[in-house]
Design an enzyme around this catalytic site. Sequence first.
Site, PDB file in Angstrom:
ATOM      1  N   SER A  12      45.493  53.614  32.973  1.00  0.00           N
ATOM      2  CA  SER A  12      44.729  52.815  32.018  1.00  0.00           C
ATOM      3  C   SER A  12      43.243  52.872  32.355  1.00  0.00           C
ATOM      4  CB  SER A  12      45.234  51.370  32.036  1.00  0.00           C
ATOM      5  OG  SER A  12      45.298  50.886  33.357  1.00  0.00           O
ATOM      6  N   ASP A 105      35.134  33.557  37.092  1.00  0.00           N
ATOM      7  CA  ASP A 105      34.195  32.836  37.949  1.00  0.00           C
ATOM      8  C   ASP A 105      33.285  32.007  37.065  1.00  0.00           C
ATOM      9  OD1 ASP A 105      34.913  33.947  40.557  1.00  0.00           O
ATOM     10  OD2 ASP A 105      34.249  35.839  39.662  1.00  0.00           O
TER      11      ASP A 105
HETATM   12  P1  FAD Z   1      43.119  33.461  41.039  1.00  0.00           P
HETATM   13  O1  FAD Z   1      44.334  34.282  41.129  1.00  0.00           O
HETATM   14  O2  FAD Z   1      43.239  32.093  40.456  1.00  0.00           O
HETATM   15  O3  FAD Z   1      42.533  33.355  42.514  1.00  0.00           O
HETATM   16  C1  FAD Z   1      41.201  32.913  42.738  1.00  0.00           C
HETATM   17  C2  FAD Z   1      41.047  32.380  44.155  1.00  0.00           C
HETATM   18  O4  FAD Z   1      41.692  31.112  44.262  1.00  0.00           O
HETATM   19  C3  FAD Z   1      41.697  33.249  45.243  1.00  0.00           C
HETATM   20  O5  FAD Z   1      40.875  33.150  46.375  1.00  0.00           O
HETATM   21  C4  FAD Z   1      43.043  32.569  45.497  1.00  0.00           C
HETATM   22  O6  FAD Z   1      43.524  32.823  46.799  1.00  0.00           O
HETATM   23  C5  FAD Z   1      42.655  31.108  45.324  1.00  0.00           C
HETATM   24  N1  FAD Z   1      43.751  30.244  44.876  1.00  0.00           N
HETATM   25  C6  FAD Z   1      44.669  30.491  43.905  1.00  0.00           C
HETATM   26  N2  FAD Z   1      45.481  29.414  43.754  1.00  0.00           N
HETATM   27  C7  FAD Z   1      45.054  28.469  44.635  1.00  0.00           C
HETATM   28  C8  FAD Z   1      45.450  27.122  44.944  1.00  0.00           C
HETATM   29  N3  FAD Z   1      46.463  26.537  44.303  1.00  0.00           N
HETATM   30  N4  FAD Z   1      44.772  26.462  45.890  1.00  0.00           N
HETATM   31  C9  FAD Z   1      43.731  27.034  46.551  1.00  0.00           C
HETATM   32  N5  FAD Z   1      43.291  28.297  46.294  1.00  0.00           N
HETATM   33  C10 FAD Z   1      43.938  28.997  45.343  1.00  0.00           C
HETATM   34  N6  FAD Z   1      36.268  38.505  35.889  1.00  0.00           N
HETATM   35  C11 FAD Z   1      35.763  38.173  34.673  1.00  0.00           C
HETATM   36  O7  FAD Z   1      34.947  37.226  34.574  1.00  0.00           O
HETATM   37  N7  FAD Z   1      36.101  38.875  33.542  1.00  0.00           N
HETATM   38  C12 FAD Z   1      36.981  39.904  33.565  1.00  0.00           C
HETATM   39  O8  FAD Z   1      37.269  40.505  32.534  1.00  0.00           O
HETATM   40  C13 FAD Z   1      37.561  40.268  34.832  1.00  0.00           C
HETATM   41  N8  FAD Z   1      38.464  41.264  34.922  1.00  0.00           N
HETATM   42  C14 FAD Z   1      39.060  41.550  36.130  1.00  0.00           C
HETATM   43  C15 FAD Z   1      40.048  42.531  36.190  1.00  0.00           C
HETATM   44  C16 FAD Z   1      40.668  42.830  37.399  1.00  0.00           C
HETATM   45  C17 FAD Z   1      41.751  43.891  37.422  1.00  0.00           C
HETATM   46  C18 FAD Z   1      40.267  42.158  38.593  1.00  0.00           C
HETATM   47  C19 FAD Z   1      40.891  42.513  39.908  1.00  0.00           C
HETATM   48  C20 FAD Z   1      39.282  41.186  38.539  1.00  0.00           C
HETATM   49  C21 FAD Z   1      38.673  40.846  37.324  1.00  0.00           C
HETATM   50  N9  FAD Z   1      37.706  39.843  37.222  1.00  0.00           N
HETATM   51  C22 FAD Z   1      37.159  39.525  35.989  1.00  0.00           C
HETATM   52  C23 FAD Z   1      37.262  39.121  38.411  1.00  0.00           C
HETATM   53  C24 FAD Z   1      38.043  37.802  38.634  1.00  0.00           C
HETATM   54  O9  FAD Z   1      37.834  36.926  37.550  1.00  0.00           O
HETATM   55  C25 FAD Z   1      37.528  37.180  39.928  1.00  0.00           C
HETATM   56  O10 FAD Z   1      37.927  37.965  41.019  1.00  0.00           O
HETATM   57  C26 FAD Z   1      37.886  35.711  40.138  1.00  0.00           C
HETATM   58  O11 FAD Z   1      37.118  35.225  41.224  1.00  0.00           O
HETATM   59  C27 FAD Z   1      39.354  35.471  40.472  1.00  0.00           C
HETATM   60  O12 FAD Z   1      40.176  35.598  39.390  1.00  0.00           O
HETATM   61  P2  FAD Z   1      41.769  35.636  39.611  1.00  0.00           P
HETATM   62  O13 FAD Z   1      42.361  35.682  38.283  1.00  0.00           O
HETATM   63  O14 FAD Z   1      42.129  36.654  40.590  1.00  0.00           O
HETATM   64  O15 FAD Z   1      41.950  34.175  40.247  1.00  0.00           O
END
Ligand code: FAD
Length: 281
Positions: A12, A105
């Site tokens: 992809s 973020d």
């Molecule tokens: P989560 O999975 O929620 O994790 C975030 C953090 O919180 C991690 O450190 C995790 O360990 C911690 N955490 C989770 N649950 C808990 C809990 N219950 N208690 C305490 N800590 C917890 N960003 C954008 O803005 N737009 C995009 O389109 C985008 N696309 C992306 C595509 C990919 C493939 C990747 C890998 C990243 C992308 N990002 C994007 C970046 C992403 O939004 C950031 O990395 C963000 O900081 C984390 O998102 P996540 O969905 O991984 O969060």
Amino acid sequence: MQSQKTHRKCFSFEFFPPNTTEGAEKLAQTAKQLALLKPEFFSVTYGAGGSTRERTLNAVLDLCKAGPAAAPHISCIGSSRSSIREILADYKANGIRHLVALRGDLPSGTATAGEFHYANELVAFIREEFGSHFFIEVAAYPEYHPQARSAQADLDAFKRKVEAGADSAITQYFFNADCYFNFVDECEAMGLKVPIVPGIMPIGRFSQLARFSDACGAEIPRWIRRKLEGYGDDTESIRAFGLDVVSDMCERLLAGGAPGLHFYTLNQSSLTTDIWKRLGL
Ligand code: FAD
């Protein structure tokens, strides 16, 4: 790595939504070229706090015309349940069935966290509201997310996303295949069976790569950083060296059982196409 090998290979390409007419034309051209490689899907990123809501949807709808299905990213931090429900309903009404679901973020200076705290809550919400309509991808971090309290806490967070209903995962980019293999082994030891597709960042410009990597916590190994720094403004050498390093890593990942590759194209086709050709895909 055994069970990852049983998944069908999925390739992809990721784009960001353009914000000028020129950018949109460039993306259309890039998508046309990359569609020739017959990927499984395209995906389009989503700006922090929903800042690209319209542009992400428009880019997805335009990309679908180029051939493969296109998946919008959606992030939940700073958003209300009703606004996320509205966006998802809009995606559904437009025939979209594939999403990349993220926490995202908060833009700097934003105080309100909204009704979602972590991506697992978004995945659960999508399943509650839309059942199995969407195929849901989530993010995975072989070098662990920079805000995670510990490596194990991040693995637990990933597990919660899968248990909430994620179908598949795409990783943050990395330049060290061992961290991917180790992460997959750890996930398998926790009983997680979803495909974990490595995210691949082609190397084009060092300053840009260093900036991205500092922001997202992806490590550029010292030997790669030193080589790239040494090339200064010699873009051709940077690209040639980057092509060797990234293609070799992709080869190792696929040979080791990775269930495909997801390329962060930055809306450019040439670097991704060069790696693709090198891999003989
Ligand atoms: P989560 O999975 O929620 O994790 C975030 C953090 O919180 C991690 O450190 C995790 O360990 C911690 N955490 C989770 N649950 C808990 C809990 N219950 N208690 C305490 N800590 C917890 N960003 C954008 O803005 N737009 C995009 O389109 C985008 N696309 C992306 C595509 C990919 C493939 C990747 C890998 C990243 C992308 N990002 C994007 C970046 C992403 O939004 C950031 O990395 C963000 O900081 C984390 O998102 P996540 O969905 O991984 O969060």
